[in-house]
Design a protein around this motif. Sequence first.
Motif, PDB file in Angstrom:
ATOM      1  N   GLY A 160       6.598  -6.300   6.153  1.00 33.10           N
ATOM      2  CA  GLY A 160       7.316  -5.152   6.585  1.00 33.10           C
ATOM      3  C   GLY A 160       7.117  -3.752   6.131  1.00 33.10           C
ATOM      4  N   PHE A 161       7.708  -2.863   6.646  1.00 33.36           N
ATOM      5  CA  PHE A 161       7.572  -1.435   5.904  1.00 33.36           C
ATOM      6  C   PHE A 161       8.321  -1.662   4.461  1.00 33.36           C
ATOM      7  CE2 PHE A 161       6.586  -0.216  10.208  1.00 33.36           C
ATOM      8  CZ  PHE A 161       5.464   0.356  10.056  1.00 33.36           C
ATOM      9  N   VAL A 162       8.088  -0.796   3.679  1.00 34.13           N
ATOM     10  CA  VAL A 162       8.666  -0.666   2.197  1.00 34.13           C
ATOM     11  C   VAL A 162      10.205  -0.275   2.640  1.00 34.13           C
ATOM     12  CG1 VAL A 162       8.738   0.542   0.135  1.00 34.13           C
ATOM     13  CG2 VAL A 162       6.595  -0.222   1.076  1.00 34.13           C
ATOM     14  N   GLY A 163      11.038  -1.001   1.979  1.00 34.76           N
ATOM     15  CA  GLY A 163      12.613  -0.868   1.828  1.00 34.76           C
ATOM     16  C   GLY A 163      13.288  -1.139   3.278  1.00 34.76           C
ATOM     17  N   GLU A 164      12.362  -1.660   4.061  1.00 36.26           N
ATOM     18  CA  GLU A 164      12.675  -2.072   5.593  1.00 36.26           C
ATOM     19  C   GLU A 164      13.059  -3.531   5.553  1.00 36.26           C
ATOM     20  OE1 GLU A 164      14.010   0.353   7.893  1.00 36.26           O
ATOM     21  OE2 GLU A 164      13.245   1.996   6.522  1.00 36.26           O
ATOM     22  N   GLU A 165      13.699  -4.088   6.864  1.00 37.24           N
ATOM     23  CA  GLU A 165      13.938  -5.337   7.024  1.00 37.24           C
ATOM     24  C   GLU A 165      12.594  -6.183   7.152  1.00 37.24           C
ATOM     25  OE1 GLU A 165      15.162  -6.199  11.632  1.00 37.24           O
ATOM     26  OE2 GLU A 165      16.554  -4.938  10.128  1.00 37.24           O
ATOM     27  N   ASN A 166      12.600  -7.479   7.210  1.00 37.81           N
ATOM     28  CA  ASN A 166      11.561  -8.306   7.320  1.00 37.81           C
ATOM     29  C   ASN A 166      11.286  -8.634   8.674  1.00 37.81           C
ATOM     30  OD1 ASN A 166       9.766 -10.400   6.926  1.00 37.81           O
ATOM     31  ND2 ASN A 166      11.136 -11.913   5.689  1.00 37.81           N
ATOM     32  N   GLU A 167       9.993  -8.443   9.018  1.00 37.46           N
ATOM     33  CA  GLU A 167       9.629  -8.775  10.375  1.00 37.46           C
ATOM     34  C   GLU A 167       9.706 -10.218  10.800  1.00 37.46           C
ATOM     35  OE1 GLU A 167       9.239  -6.308  12.859  1.00 37.46           O
ATOM     36  OE2 GLU A 167       9.915  -5.123  11.265  1.00 37.46           O
ATOM     37  N   PHE A 168       9.559 -11.139   9.748  1.00 41.31           N
ATOM     38  CA  PHE A 168       9.788 -12.397   9.953  1.00 41.31           C
ATOM     39  C   PHE A 168      11.062 -13.108   9.971  1.00 41.31           C
ATOM     40  CE2 PHE A 168       5.284 -12.646   7.851  1.00 41.31           C
ATOM     41  CZ  PHE A 168       4.710 -12.345   8.956  1.00 41.31           C
ATOM     42  N   TYR A 169      11.512 -13.689  10.755  1.00 44.93           N
ATOM     43  CA  TYR A 169      12.915 -14.753  10.695  1.00 44.93           C
ATOM     44  C   TYR A 169      12.757 -15.789   9.459  1.00 44.93           C
ATOM     45  CZ  TYR A 169      16.713 -17.430  11.658  1.00 44.93           C
ATOM     46  OH  TYR A 169      18.142 -18.342  11.507  1.00 44.93           O
ATOM     47  N   VAL A 170      13.575 -15.854   8.554  1.00 45.82           N
ATOM     48  CA  VAL A 170      13.859 -16.774   7.586  1.00 45.82           C
ATOM     49  C   VAL A 170      15.168 -17.187   7.531  1.00 45.82           C
ATOM     50  CG1 VAL A 170      13.470 -17.467   5.261  1.00 45.82           C
ATOM     51  CG2 VAL A 170      11.953 -15.681   6.033  1.00 45.82           C
ATOM     52  N   SER A 171      15.372 -18.650   7.955  1.00 45.51           N
ATOM     53  CA  SER A 171      16.761 -19.115   8.062  1.00 45.51           C
ATOM     54  C   SER A 171      17.105 -19.711   6.706  1.00 45.51           C
ATOM     55  CB  SER A 171      16.775 -20.210   9.124  1.00 45.51           C
ATOM     56  OG  SER A 171      16.056 -21.430   8.612  1.00 45.51           O
ATOM     57  N   ASN A 189       0.877  -1.116   0.060  1.00 41.93           N
ATOM     58  CA  ASN A 189       0.024  -0.004  -0.054  1.00 41.93           C
ATOM     59  C   ASN A 189       0.883   1.109  -0.166  1.00 41.93           C
ATOM     60  OD1 ASN A 189       1.021   0.351   2.541  1.00 41.93           O
ATOM     61  ND2 ASN A 189      -1.098   0.259   3.640  1.00 41.93           N
ATOM     62  N   GLY A 190       2.036   1.182  -0.218  1.00 43.82           N
ATOM     63  CA  GLY A 190       2.920   2.130  -0.189  1.00 43.82           C
ATOM     64  C   GLY A 190       3.830   2.231   1.002  1.00 43.82           C
ATOM     65  N   GLN A 191       3.524   2.055   2.001  1.00 44.51           N
ATOM     66  CA  GLN A 191       3.924   1.840   3.358  1.00 44.51           C
ATOM     67  C   GLN A 191       4.451   0.531   3.869  1.00 44.51           C
ATOM     68  OE1 GLN A 191       1.291   4.010   5.814  1.00 44.51           O
ATOM     69  NE2 GLN A 191       2.638   5.423   6.253  1.00 44.51           N
ATOM     70  N   LEU A 192       3.476  -0.317   3.594  1.00 42.46           N
ATOM     71  CA  LEU A 192       3.725  -1.789   4.397  1.00 42.46           C
ATOM     72  C   LEU A 192       3.643  -2.780   2.774  1.00 42.46           C
ATOM     73  CD1 LEU A 192       1.228  -2.191   6.994  1.00 42.46           C
ATOM     74  CD2 LEU A 192       3.741  -2.153   7.299  1.00 42.46           C
ATOM     75  N   GLU A 193       4.474  -3.792   2.957  1.00 42.80           N
ATOM     76  CA  GLU A 193       4.683  -4.727   1.839  1.00 42.80           C
ATOM     77  C   GLU A 193       4.514  -6.039   2.423  1.00 42.80           C
ATOM     78  OE1 GLU A 193       8.008  -4.506  -0.528  1.00 42.80           O
ATOM     79  OE2 GLU A 193       9.343  -4.707   1.224  1.00 42.80           O
ATOM     80  N   LEU A 194       3.970  -7.220   1.708  1.00 45.00           N
ATOM     81  CA  LEU A 194       3.948  -8.413   2.292  1.00 45.00           C
ATOM     82  C   LEU A 194       4.259  -9.275   0.709  1.00 45.00           C
ATOM     83  CD1 LEU A 194       2.427 -10.718   4.080  1.00 45.00           C
ATOM     84  CD2 LEU A 194       0.500 -10.429   2.701  1.00 45.00           C
ATOM     85  N   ILE A 195       4.993 -10.235   0.750  1.00 40.71           N
ATOM     86  CA  ILE A 195       5.358 -10.901  -0.310  1.00 40.71           C
ATOM     87  C   ILE A 195       5.190 -12.438   0.260  1.00 40.71           C
ATOM     88  CG2 ILE A 195       7.453 -11.781  -1.552  1.00 40.71           C
ATOM     89  CD1 ILE A 195       8.704  -9.291  -1.057  1.00 40.71           C
ATOM     90  N   VAL A 196       4.484 -13.265  -0.667  1.00 39.83           N
ATOM     91  CA  VAL A 196       3.957 -14.774  -0.470  1.00 39.83           C
ATOM     92  C   VAL A 196       4.150 -15.338  -1.830  1.00 39.83           C
ATOM     93  CG1 VAL A 196       1.819 -13.901   0.755  1.00 39.83           C
ATOM     94  CG2 VAL A 196       1.633 -14.163  -1.568  1.00 39.83           C
ATOM     95  N   ALA A 197       4.817 -16.466  -1.253  1.00 38.55           N
ATOM     96  CA  ALA A 197       5.331 -17.640  -2.220  1.00 38.55           C
ATOM     97  C   ALA A 197       4.130 -18.280  -2.775  1.00 38.55           C
ATOM     98  CB  ALA A 197       6.049 -18.515  -1.878  1.00 38.55           C
ATOM     99  N   LEU A 198       3.554 -18.610  -4.008  1.00 35.14           N
ATOM    100  CA  LEU A 198       2.732 -19.339  -4.559  1.00 35.14           C
ATOM    101  C   LEU A 198       2.781 -20.780  -4.688  1.00 35.14           C
ATOM    102  CD1 LEU A 198       1.573 -16.532  -7.263  1.00 35.14           C
ATOM    103  CD2 LEU A 198       0.716 -16.973  -5.127  1.00 35.14           C
ATOM    104  N   ASP A 199       4.125 -21.269  -4.820  1.00 30.30           N
ATOM    105  CA  ASP A 199       4.383 -22.764  -5.177  1.00 30.30           C
ATOM    106  C   ASP A 199       4.398 -23.602  -3.906  1.00 30.30           C
ATOM    107  OD1 ASP A 199       4.993 -22.173  -7.649  1.00 30.30           O
ATOM    108  OD2 ASP A 199       7.162 -21.768  -7.319  1.00 30.30           O
ATOM    109  N   VAL A 200       3.987 -23.260  -2.783  1.00 33.11           N
ATOM    110  CA  VAL A 200       3.751 -23.939  -1.420  1.00 33.11           C
ATOM    111  C   VAL A 200       2.473 -23.389  -0.857  1.00 33.11           C
ATOM    112  CG1 VAL A 200       6.044 -24.789  -1.284  1.00 33.11           C
ATOM    113  CG2 VAL A 200       5.230 -22.529  -0.435  1.00 33.11           C
ATOM    114  N   GLY A 201       1.212 -23.484  -1.539  1.00 31.69           N
ATOM    115  CA  GLY A 201       0.008 -22.826  -1.027  1.00 31.69           C
ATOM    116  C   GLY A 201       0.285 -21.645  -0.982  1.00 31.69           C
TER     117      GLY A 201
END
Length: 70
Positions: A42-53, A23-35
């Motif tokens: 997180g906020f656009v241009g900022e770090e991910n709020e989720f941990y991904v190892s 929406n210009g402030q927040l962004e969400l990225i989802v993968a489509l290949d696993v559901g």
Amino acid sequence: MSRSLKIQPTAYAGWERCLRMSNGQLELIVALDVGIRVLHFGFVGEENEFYVSKADAVASHEHFDGQTTE
């Protein structure tokens, strides 16, 4: 102030088929290949709020036939 939601295809962290929603402030990225798996929030241009190892990301690229997308 009203913000519109933009949805666009993208690649993210080795996943080729993802959607980026923002929406210009927040962004969400989802993968489509696993559901629909949320990979980033997180906020656009900022770090991910989720941990991904890296180990989880690599394991997640395996398909049921044992092939990987990388």
